[in-house]
Design an enzyme around this catalytic site. Structure first.
Site, PDB file in Angstrom:
ATOM      1  N   ASP A  61      -3.757  18.730 -15.238  1.00 17.52           N
ATOM      2  CA  ASP A  61      -3.977  17.396 -15.658  1.00 17.52           C
ATOM      3  C   ASP A  61      -3.625  17.273 -17.054  1.00 17.52           C
ATOM      4  O   ASP A  61      -4.125  17.854 -18.038  1.00 17.52           O
ATOM      5  CB  ASP A  61      -5.525  17.158 -15.523  1.00 17.52           C
ATOM      6  CG  ASP A  61      -5.780  15.514 -16.127  1.00 17.52           C
ATOM      7  OD1 ASP A  61      -4.891  15.190 -16.842  1.00 17.52           O
ATOM      8  OD2 ASP A  61      -6.911  15.142 -15.553  1.00 17.52           O
TER       9      ASP A  61
ATOM     10  N   LYS B 222      -4.959   6.045 -19.525  1.00 16.47           N
ATOM     11  CA  LYS B 222      -5.104   6.508 -20.812  1.00 16.47           C
ATOM     12  C   LYS B 222      -3.795   6.128 -21.931  1.00 16.47           C
ATOM     13  O   LYS B 222      -3.363   4.979 -22.060  1.00 16.47           O
ATOM     14  CB  LYS B 222      -5.315   7.785 -21.167  1.00 16.47           C
ATOM     15  CG  LYS B 222      -6.711   8.348 -19.990  1.00 16.47           C
ATOM     16  CD  LYS B 222      -8.020   7.501 -20.107  1.00 16.47           C
ATOM     17  CE  LYS B 222      -8.974   7.499 -18.907  1.00 16.47           C
ATOM     18  NZ  LYS B 222     -10.235   6.513 -19.019  1.00 16.47           N
TER      19      LYS B 222
ATOM     20  N   ARG C  88       0.816  -1.156   0.097  1.00 15.30           N
ATOM     21  CA  ARG C  88       0.020  -0.102   0.124  1.00 15.30           C
ATOM     22  C   ARG C  88       0.822   1.382   0.068  1.00 15.30           C
ATOM     23  O   ARG C  88       0.360   2.269  -0.445  1.00 15.30           O
ATOM     24  CB  ARG C  88      -0.991  -0.047   1.141  1.00 15.30           C
ATOM     25  CG  ARG C  88      -1.816   1.345   1.368  1.00 15.30           C
ATOM     26  CD  ARG C  88      -2.956   1.073   2.164  1.00 15.30           C
ATOM     27  NE  ARG C  88      -2.661   0.627   3.665  1.00 15.30           N
ATOM     28  CZ  ARG C  88      -2.209   1.384   4.524  1.00 15.30           C
ATOM     29  NH1 ARG C  88      -1.794   2.767   4.271  1.00 15.30           N
ATOM     30  NH2 ARG C  88      -2.058   0.943   5.617  1.00 15.30           N
TER      31      ARG C  88
ATOM     32  N   TYR D  95     -12.383  17.701 -17.087  1.00 15.25           N
ATOM     33  CA  TYR D  95     -13.086  16.315 -17.425  1.00 15.25           C
ATOM     34  C   TYR D  95     -14.262  16.256 -16.210  1.00 15.25           C
ATOM     35  O   TYR D  95     -14.093  16.713 -15.056  1.00 15.25           O
ATOM     36  CB  TYR D  95     -11.975  15.451 -16.909  1.00 15.25           C
ATOM     37  CG  TYR D  95     -12.316  14.075 -16.643  1.00 15.25           C
ATOM     38  CD1 TYR D  95     -13.214  13.194 -17.485  1.00 15.25           C
ATOM     39  CD2 TYR D  95     -12.222  13.483 -15.422  1.00 15.25           C
ATOM     40  CE1 TYR D  95     -13.785  11.937 -17.131  1.00 15.25           C
ATOM     41  CE2 TYR D  95     -12.453  12.157 -14.990  1.00 15.25           C
ATOM     42  CZ  TYR D  95     -13.408  11.247 -16.026  1.00 15.25           C
ATOM     43  OH  TYR D  95     -13.757  10.292 -15.682  1.00 15.25           O
TER      44      TYR D  95
HETATM   45  N1  PLP Z   1      -8.192  13.080 -16.239  1.00 14.95           N
HETATM   46  C1  PLP Z   1      -8.895  13.146 -17.575  1.00 14.95           C
HETATM   47  C2  PLP Z   1      -8.240  13.954 -18.359  1.00 14.95           C
HETATM   48  C3  PLP Z   1      -9.531  11.767 -17.882  1.00 14.95           C
HETATM   49  O1  PLP Z   1      -9.855  11.899 -19.270  1.00 14.95           O
HETATM   50  C4  PLP Z   1      -9.734  10.858 -16.798  1.00 14.95           C
HETATM   51  C5  PLP Z   1     -10.721   9.871 -17.280  1.00 14.95           C
HETATM   52  O2  PLP Z   1     -11.263   9.726 -18.572  1.00 14.95           O
HETATM   53  C6  PLP Z   1      -9.520  10.917 -15.726  1.00 14.95           C
HETATM   54  C7  PLP Z   1      -8.764  12.040 -15.234  1.00 14.95           C
HETATM   55  C8  PLP Z   1      -9.719   9.903 -14.622  1.00 14.95           C
HETATM   56  O3  PLP Z   1      -8.768   8.637 -14.912  1.00 14.95           O
HETATM   57  P1  PLP Z   1      -9.173   7.180 -14.164  1.00 14.95           P
HETATM   58  O4  PLP Z   1     -10.461   6.812 -14.980  1.00 14.95           O
HETATM   59  O5  PLP Z   1      -7.880   6.439 -14.515  1.00 14.95           O
HETATM   60  O6  PLP Z   1      -9.574   7.532 -12.798  1.00 14.95           O
END
Ligand code: PLP
Length: 405
Positions: free
Chosen positions: A192, A217, A67, A120
């Site tokens: 992000d 992704k 963890r 997002y």
């Molecule tokens: N940030 C962006 C730009 C995303 O498109 C996503 C998910 O689609 C996330 C964060 C969240 O990622 P996760 O699904 O791995 O938690």
């Protein structure tokens, strides 16, 4: 004892004991595994209390408990920090885990975030629905409007939050300008960078404090590993790591192993994604059934000049969005008509996939919230893969023809 086991049965140990030691001899002296093994162990043993205390005092000198960190997640941390040009990096079990760890590490009850209104949907919901439970509030603004950002500043504001390329509208952010504005307002800049990846753009070089990715992704790239990363300034990453450890936001050794494996091909994948997306975007723009195409590599994109500044290699990623006339019925018919492009509520696979943000990434928003940020019922998001582009064009072309039958 090792020699004994290497010779096989009989050993002095009872089979019940022997079974519990299965697979212990993974390595032989004089050679080593070329790829990192998967350390699928929750915990590490110590020969003495003194050894345990040594690792307690200097965690970097040993392993303790999965963890907290595993050799696989640590390898991923190192690789990502190097790729981002960041002082440090720490993994999390998902993109949302990384965002939550980064924010929890930097904030306390009473603090305030200024966030871009185009982020997002999952992050939007985290900021609106979850963080207020911990006494953290967010004001959403259009971060391209400097006056709006300045007006949103409160004495308790701590973070300016945005994305390099927004999901799903592909808005390109002025990283250098926002890093400067954040410093001027004594805020930390958090970005992000999931859509751009460190191959295309490295926000730390433009003065950004913290970069986050859903490694689920492009970095994973094959829709088989969940994960997130927080990279940037040492003290902020250390705080995120501690928050993640205590909240159990860990990335599993297997997912970390898959992500490290995938990093090796990230540059060639991003080049192929970007090349195909550019060709498709230019082609889609010429199709009468397509009302609007959003892709940072298009001269028609509102921030094309910014895209060229921050993505100087002429690679703009594999994500593009477009609008069809006819709302949900047209969108639904188009998706059903596609032969090789599946409807998938994720992105960035090597295979091309399509998504409908109204029903996926922005489902948690109310219709008026969606419209306010530009996510219409006509909008489709295409995650362009690395296939032969002519095959993709052929499939999309026949699905567009179906709309008029
Ligand atoms: N940030 C962006 C730009 C995303 O498109 C996503 C998910 O689609 C996330 C964060 C969240 O990622 P996760 O699904 O791995 O938690």
């Amino acid at each position: 004892m090792l020699e004994e086991i290497e010779q096989g049965y009989p050993t002095k140990r009872h089979p019940a004991t022997e079974a519990t030691h299965a697979g212990e001899i993974a390595e032989r002296r004089g050679s080593y595994p070329v790829a990192q093994p998967i350390y699928q162990t929750t915990v590490y043993g110590f020969k003495s209390l003194e050894d345990l205390e040594k690792v307690n005092e200097h965690p970097a000198d040993g392993w303790f408990y999965y963890r907290y960190e595993s050799p696989n997640s640590a390898a991923f941390d190192h690789a990502m920090a190097a790729l981002e040009g960041a002082e440090a990096a720490t993994t999390a079990g998902s993109g949302m885990g990384a965002i939550f760890a980064a924010l929890s590490g930097a904030l306390k009850a009473g603090d305030h975030i200024i966030a871009d209104e185009k982020i997002y949907g999952g992050t939007f919901s985290l900021l609106v629905d979850q963080l207020p439970k911990f006494g953290i509030e967010t004001t959403f603004v259009d971060v391209t409007d400097e006056l709006a950002v300045r007006a949103a500043r409160r004495p308790t504001s701590r973070i300016l939050y945005f994305e390099t390329i927004t999901n799903p509208l592909l808005h390109v952010t002025d990283l250098e300008g926002l890093a400067r504005l954040a410093r001027d307002l004594e805020l930390l800049s958090f970005v992000d960078a999931t859509f751009s990846t460190p191959v295309i753009c490295r926000p730390v070089e433009w003065g950004i404090d913290i970069v986050m990715h859903a490694t689920t992704k492009y970095i994973g790239g094959h829709s088989d590993a969940l994960g997130g990363i927080v990279a940037g300034r040492q003290e902020l990453v250390a705080a995120a790591k501690l928050a993640g450890k205590l909240m159990g936001l860990t990335q599993s050794p297997f997912d970390a192993w898959l992500n490290v494996r995938s990093l090796k091909t990230l540059p060639v994948r991003m080049a192929a994604h970007s090349k195909n997306a550019q060709i498709l975007a230019e082609w889609l723009e010429k199709q009468p059934a397509v009302r609007r195409v959003l892709y940072p590599g298009l001269a028609s994109h509102p921030q094309h000049a910014l895209a060229r500044k921050y993505m100087p290699d002429g690679q703009f990623g594999g994500m593009l969005s477009f609008e069809l006339d006819g709302g949900r019925p047209a969108v639904s018919k188009f998706i059903r008509s596609l032969h090789d492009i599946p409807l998938v509520p994720s992105l960035a696979d090597v295979t091309t996939t399509i998504s409908y943000p109204t029903s996926t990434s922005h489902r948690m928003l109310s219709p008026s919230q969606r419209l306010a940020v530009g996510v219409t019922d006509d909008l489709l998001r295409l995650s362009v893969g690395i296939e032969q582009v002519e095959d993709l064009i052929e499939d999309i072309e026949q699905a567009l023809h179906e709309l008029h039958r």
